[in-house]
Enzyme design. Structure first.
Site, PDB file in Angstrom:
ATOM      1  N   ARG A 130      44.778  39.879  31.613  1.00  0.00           N
ATOM      2  CA  ARG A 130      43.629  39.389  32.372  1.00  0.00           C
ATOM      3  C   ARG A 130      42.601  40.513  32.406  1.00  0.00           C
ATOM      4  O   ARG A 130      42.836  41.565  32.977  1.00  0.00           O
ATOM      5  CB  ARG A 130      44.055  39.006  33.788  1.00  0.00           C
ATOM      6  CG  ARG A 130      42.926  38.657  34.743  1.00  0.00           C
ATOM      7  CD  ARG A 130      42.181  37.427  34.303  1.00  0.00           C
ATOM      8  NE  ARG A 130      41.284  36.946  35.349  1.00  0.00           N
ATOM      9  CZ  ARG A 130      40.225  36.172  35.126  1.00  0.00           C
ATOM     10  NH1 ARG A 130      39.939  35.796  33.883  1.00  0.00           N
ATOM     11  NH2 ARG A 130      39.467  35.759  36.119  1.00  0.00           N
ATOM     12  N   GLY A 131      41.447  40.281  31.768  1.00  0.00           N
ATOM     13  CA  GLY A 131      40.481  41.349  31.573  1.00  0.00           C
ATOM     14  C   GLY A 131      40.013  42.018  32.842  1.00  0.00           C
ATOM     15  O   GLY A 131      39.915  43.242  32.916  1.00  0.00           O
ATOM     16  N   GLU A 132      39.713  41.240  33.862  1.00  0.00           N
ATOM     17  CA  GLU A 132      39.182  41.808  35.094  1.00  0.00           C
ATOM     18  C   GLU A 132      40.185  42.737  35.762  1.00  0.00           C
ATOM     19  O   GLU A 132      39.809  43.663  36.475  1.00  0.00           O
ATOM     20  CB  GLU A 132      38.787  40.682  36.058  1.00  0.00           C
ATOM     21  CG  GLU A 132      37.616  39.840  35.557  1.00  0.00           C
ATOM     22  CD  GLU A 132      37.303  38.699  36.510  1.00  0.00           C
ATOM     23  OE1 GLU A 132      37.879  38.685  37.615  1.00  0.00           O
ATOM     24  OE2 GLU A 132      36.490  37.835  36.147  1.00  0.00           O
ATOM     25  N   ASP A 133      41.473  42.504  35.537  1.00  0.00           N
ATOM     26  CA  ASP A 133      42.512  43.302  36.191  1.00  0.00           C
ATOM     27  C   ASP A 133      42.818  44.600  35.449  1.00  0.00           C
ATOM     28  O   ASP A 133      43.006  45.652  36.070  1.00  0.00           O
ATOM     29  CB  ASP A 133      43.811  42.493  36.310  1.00  0.00           C
ATOM     30  CG  ASP A 133      43.659  41.289  37.227  1.00  0.00           C
ATOM     31  OD1 ASP A 133      42.655  41.230  37.955  1.00  0.00           O
ATOM     32  OD2 ASP A 133      44.543  40.413  37.190  1.00  0.00           O
ATOM     33  N   THR A 134      42.907  44.540  34.099  1.00  0.00           N
ATOM     34  CA  THR A 134      43.486  45.683  33.375  1.00  0.00           C
ATOM     35  C   THR A 134      42.716  46.134  32.140  1.00  0.00           C
ATOM     36  O   THR A 134      43.135  47.085  31.484  1.00  0.00           O
ATOM     37  CB  THR A 134      44.922  45.327  32.928  1.00  0.00           C
ATOM     38  OG1 THR A 134      44.869  44.181  32.057  1.00  0.00           O
ATOM     39  CG2 THR A 134      45.825  45.046  34.110  1.00  0.00           C
ATOM     40  N   ARG A 135      41.592  45.471  31.792  1.00  0.00           N
ATOM     41  CA  ARG A 135      40.913  45.823  30.544  1.00  0.00           C
ATOM     42  C   ARG A 135      40.517  47.301  30.501  1.00  0.00           C
ATOM     43  O   ARG A 135      40.696  47.987  29.491  1.00  0.00           O
ATOM     44  CB  ARG A 135      39.672  44.960  30.335  1.00  0.00           C
ATOM     45  CG  ARG A 135      38.850  45.417  29.106  1.00  0.00           C
ATOM     46  CD  ARG A 135      37.609  44.595  28.841  1.00  0.00           C
ATOM     47  NE  ARG A 135      37.930  43.353  28.168  1.00  0.00           N
ATOM     48  CZ  ARG A 135      37.816  42.164  28.696  1.00  0.00           C
ATOM     49  NH1 ARG A 135      37.396  42.051  29.950  1.00  0.00           N
ATOM     50  NH2 ARG A 135      38.120  41.084  28.021  1.00  0.00           N
TER      51      ARG A 135
ATOM     52  N   GLY B  69      33.273  30.766  28.144  1.00  0.00           N
ATOM     53  CA  GLY B  69      33.768  29.406  28.083  1.00  0.00           C
ATOM     54  C   GLY B  69      35.224  29.304  28.503  1.00  0.00           C
ATOM     55  O   GLY B  69      35.851  30.279  28.910  1.00  0.00           O
TER      56      GLY B  69
ATOM     57  N   GLU C  34      46.852  31.072  26.239  1.00  0.00           N
ATOM     58  CA  GLU C  34      47.365  32.098  25.357  1.00  0.00           C
ATOM     59  C   GLU C  34      48.875  32.233  25.513  1.00  0.00           C
ATOM     60  O   GLU C  34      49.624  32.340  24.527  1.00  0.00           O
ATOM     61  CB  GLU C  34      46.677  33.415  25.747  1.00  0.00           C
ATOM     62  CG  GLU C  34      46.535  34.422  24.662  1.00  0.00           C
ATOM     63  CD  GLU C  34      45.648  35.554  25.147  1.00  0.00           C
ATOM     64  OE1 GLU C  34      44.447  35.513  24.850  1.00  0.00           O
ATOM     65  OE2 GLU C  34      46.150  36.447  25.834  1.00  0.00           O
TER      66      GLU C  34
END
Length: 634
Positions: free
Chosen positions: A21-26, A53, A87
């Site tokens: 999840r990008g907002e958490d760990t990117r 999207g 995914e």
């Protein structure tokens, strides 16, 4: 989620796909894990772009399908993203497919595995909010129910797999190290340890080799993996061995038999093998039938039903002599251009495609390498160290362009040594000479013409069968239209062998480089060691030759213009009274010859071909000599 770059539709493969999840760990844990995997040369896909999207991109689905391991980082916000959940559904599908199952490795990042498994606490809330969002958006209850059911099932199945947990290892640096070590250990069981980089083009070969093995049959089956040095035979054999070894009572991998056969004996084999046992044996890099006989010869008849023998070799004749059926010989071909670009990029840039400003130069390397993994890897490793030398992008490009020019003319030692084995293994000196003739002078010529020349030059031997020897050792090949083909890299290897013969260019057996030829002819410096000269004047400045020196054993002389225009042939200028003695000449090609006659000191007894377009010759020699030449050419 995952990627160092975009994915193409080519049959390439990543070793690891990272789902997150990008907002958490990117910007934190996921990027640290990604960087650590790259440092270990693990080909990793991580989506570095923000997603737009609701629909998961086909490129990402493609990357998941072509990965060996998927690392799923379950964070607090993971279940709030339909993208992440879709995914995960795809990853679970790949984990459960009938063949080539993917490994799913969960990482519970500040979440309880039970909450993921049961969709409780934050995961229950996230799914509820997601369900409400898509109820309004889709306005299709059946579609919503089907998707939620898939999401929940995928979360439950993934969370039931043993993985890594921040509760167990709270230090993130230590956790990253543990995950990387776990991945490396798993890959060790699947792929050769020395090929920890991008595995490209292997799956296709593995599938074909496995089909030859016919694993369901109770017969004892021998197969051969045949190809030139550096083409990937050992890699394929190791992958297949690691994949199927557990299906046998005993399994043996004799690596690099060519170099170690003198130290190998049957004791290891006999101590561990029981009569009538199902056995898997791999003999890697075999060069002589005697090596096979000394290792397993007397035990083959005592192998149990379902046993398999895999032999890798550069020499097809070894397989034929051992009795491997023609249909059981797998010829390893070079990588496709997209696969080659991927492999080169991994070693040159540590990612799966070139930097945008290095695209054209990278494609030059790919074109030159002609799909040979060894060349792509060694070129990539060599050029990788050139990237940090210069500050400006222009300087880097100039350095790369210069380095590639040099590499194309002079092979790296690692490549030369590997490829030269096939040449060294030729059983007779005349075969080595024939290969050097072909590589230096006859690439692209018709097979019949080459055989005629070789028959005249090596008249005590039969050249047709000799070509078979060179073909069997993967040194040359024949095109469908009966032309001689020599891999560009093997041609450069041949040039290196000739150069190593003498530091003095006037004493080299074959001359093809414009600087060398012009030096010898301008200075009348030729010696009896020179047996062949080939000079393409298409991109060169005309010069005046003073003489042929003492080249009394010259057998091949070709001065041509590959891009000639009838009224603009670039010539090698000579004086009318030029003195030469050609008593051993087999082939004479001289575009734009400025002599008016070849009669003086010219012996046609051994001549098989004459080609002199746009020349000033008005008289060749006496009529009876013309008659002899015509008979020979017919």
């Amino acid at each position: 989620m995952a990627s160092s770059s975009s994915v193409t539709n080519t049959p390439v493969k990543y070793e690891v796909f990272i789902s997150f999840r990008g907002e958490d760990t990117r910007q934190g844990f996921a990027s640290h894990l990604y960087a650590a995997l790259l440092r270990k040369n693990v080909a990793t896909f991580m989506d570095t772009e923000l997603r737009e999207g609701d629909e998961i991109k086909p490129l990402l689905l493609d990357a998941i399908e072509k990965s060996t391991i998927s690392v799923v980082i379950f964070s607090n916000g993971y279940a709030s993203s339909a993208w992440c959940l879709d995914e995960l559904v795809k990853i679970v599908e790949c984990k459960n497919r009938p063949t080539n199952r993917q490994i799913l490795l969960p990482v519970f990042y500040h979440v309880d595995p039970t909450d993921v498994r049961n969709q409780s606490e934050t995961y229950r809330q996230a799914l509820a909010e997601l369900e409400e969002k898509y109820r309004k958006k889709w306005q299709n209850e059946q579609r919503l129910r089907e998707n939620v059911k898939k999401w929940r099932a995928a979360l439950t199945e993934a969370a039931n797999i043993s993985g890594h947990d921040t509760k167990t290892t709270s230090n993130e640096a230590q956790l990253v190290e543990e995950i990387v070590n776990n991945i490396l250990e798993r890959l060790d069981h699947m792929f050769p340890s020395e090929d920890k980089g991008l595995i490209v083009g292997v799956e296709r070969s593995i599938t074909e080799v496995e089909s030859l093995l016919r694993m369901g049959s109770e017969e004892t089956i021998s197969i051969g993996i045949w190809g030139m040095g550096g083409i990937g035979k050992t890699t394929i054999a190791k992958v297949v061995f690691n994949k199927i070894q557990n299906q046998f009572g005993s399994h043996f991998f004799y690596e690099n038999v060519r170099e170690t056969s003198m130290n190998l004996n049957q004791r290891t084999f006999t101590k561990r093998k029981r009569d009538n046992e199902k056995v898997l044996i791999v003999l890697d890099d075999v060069t002589l039938i005697e090596q096979i006989e000394s290792l397993i010869g007397e035990f083959v008849d005592r192998l149990g039903p379902g046993s398999r023998i895999i032999i890798t070799t550069r020499d097809k004749e070894v397989l034929q002599c051992y009795g491997v059926p023609f249909e059981n010989i797998y010829e390893v071909k070079g990588l496709s251009d997209p696969e080659a670009l991927q492999l080169f990029s991994w070693y040159a840039f540590k990612k799966t495609e070139p930097d945008s400003n290095h695209q054209d130069l990278s494609k030059r390397v790919v074109e030159y390498a002609q799909g040979i993994p060894l060349v792509l890897k060694e070129f990539g490793k060599f050029l990788y160290h050139k990237l940090d030398v210069w500050e400006s992008a222009k300087d880097k490009l100039d350095v790369w362009a210069s380095a590639i020019d040099k590499l194309q003319a002079n092979l790296l030692r690692e490549i030369q040594e590997k490829l030269k084995v096939s040449y060294d293994e030729l059983r007779a000196t005349y075969l080595k000479d024939q290969f050097l003739d072909i590589a230096c002078f006859f690439k692209g010529e018709s097979t019949d013409f080459v055989i005629n020349y070789l028959d005249a030059n090596y008249y005590e031997f039969k050249s047709t069968s000799d070509l078979d020897d060179l073909i069997n050792k993967c040194l040359i090949s024949i095109t469908p239209d009966k032309k001689i083909s020599v891999n560009d890299v093997l041609q450069v290897m041949a040039w290196e062998i000739v150069r190593e013969g003498s530091r003095c260019r006037a004493e080299r057996s074959r001359l093809w480089d414009h600087k060398d030829v012009s030096y010898v002819l301008k200075n009348n410096a030729g010696t009896e060691y020179v047996k062949g000269i080939c000079l393409d004047m298409s991109q060169r400045t005309p010069f005046k030759a003073k003489g042929f020196g003492k080249m009394h054993d010259l057998r091949f002389f070709k001065v041509h213009d590959s891009h000639y225009e009838q009224n603009n042939v670039k010539r090698v200028l000579v004086s009318k009274d030029l003195s030469f003695v050609f008593t051993e000449l087999r082939y004479l090609c001289w575009y734009g010859c400025t002599l008016d006659s070849l009669e003086k000191n010219f012996d046609t007894e051994n001549l098989v071909a004459l080609d002199m377009p746009h020349s000033e010759v008005t008289r060749l020699w006496t009529d009876n000599k013309v008659y002899i030449l015509i008979l020979i050419r017919r």
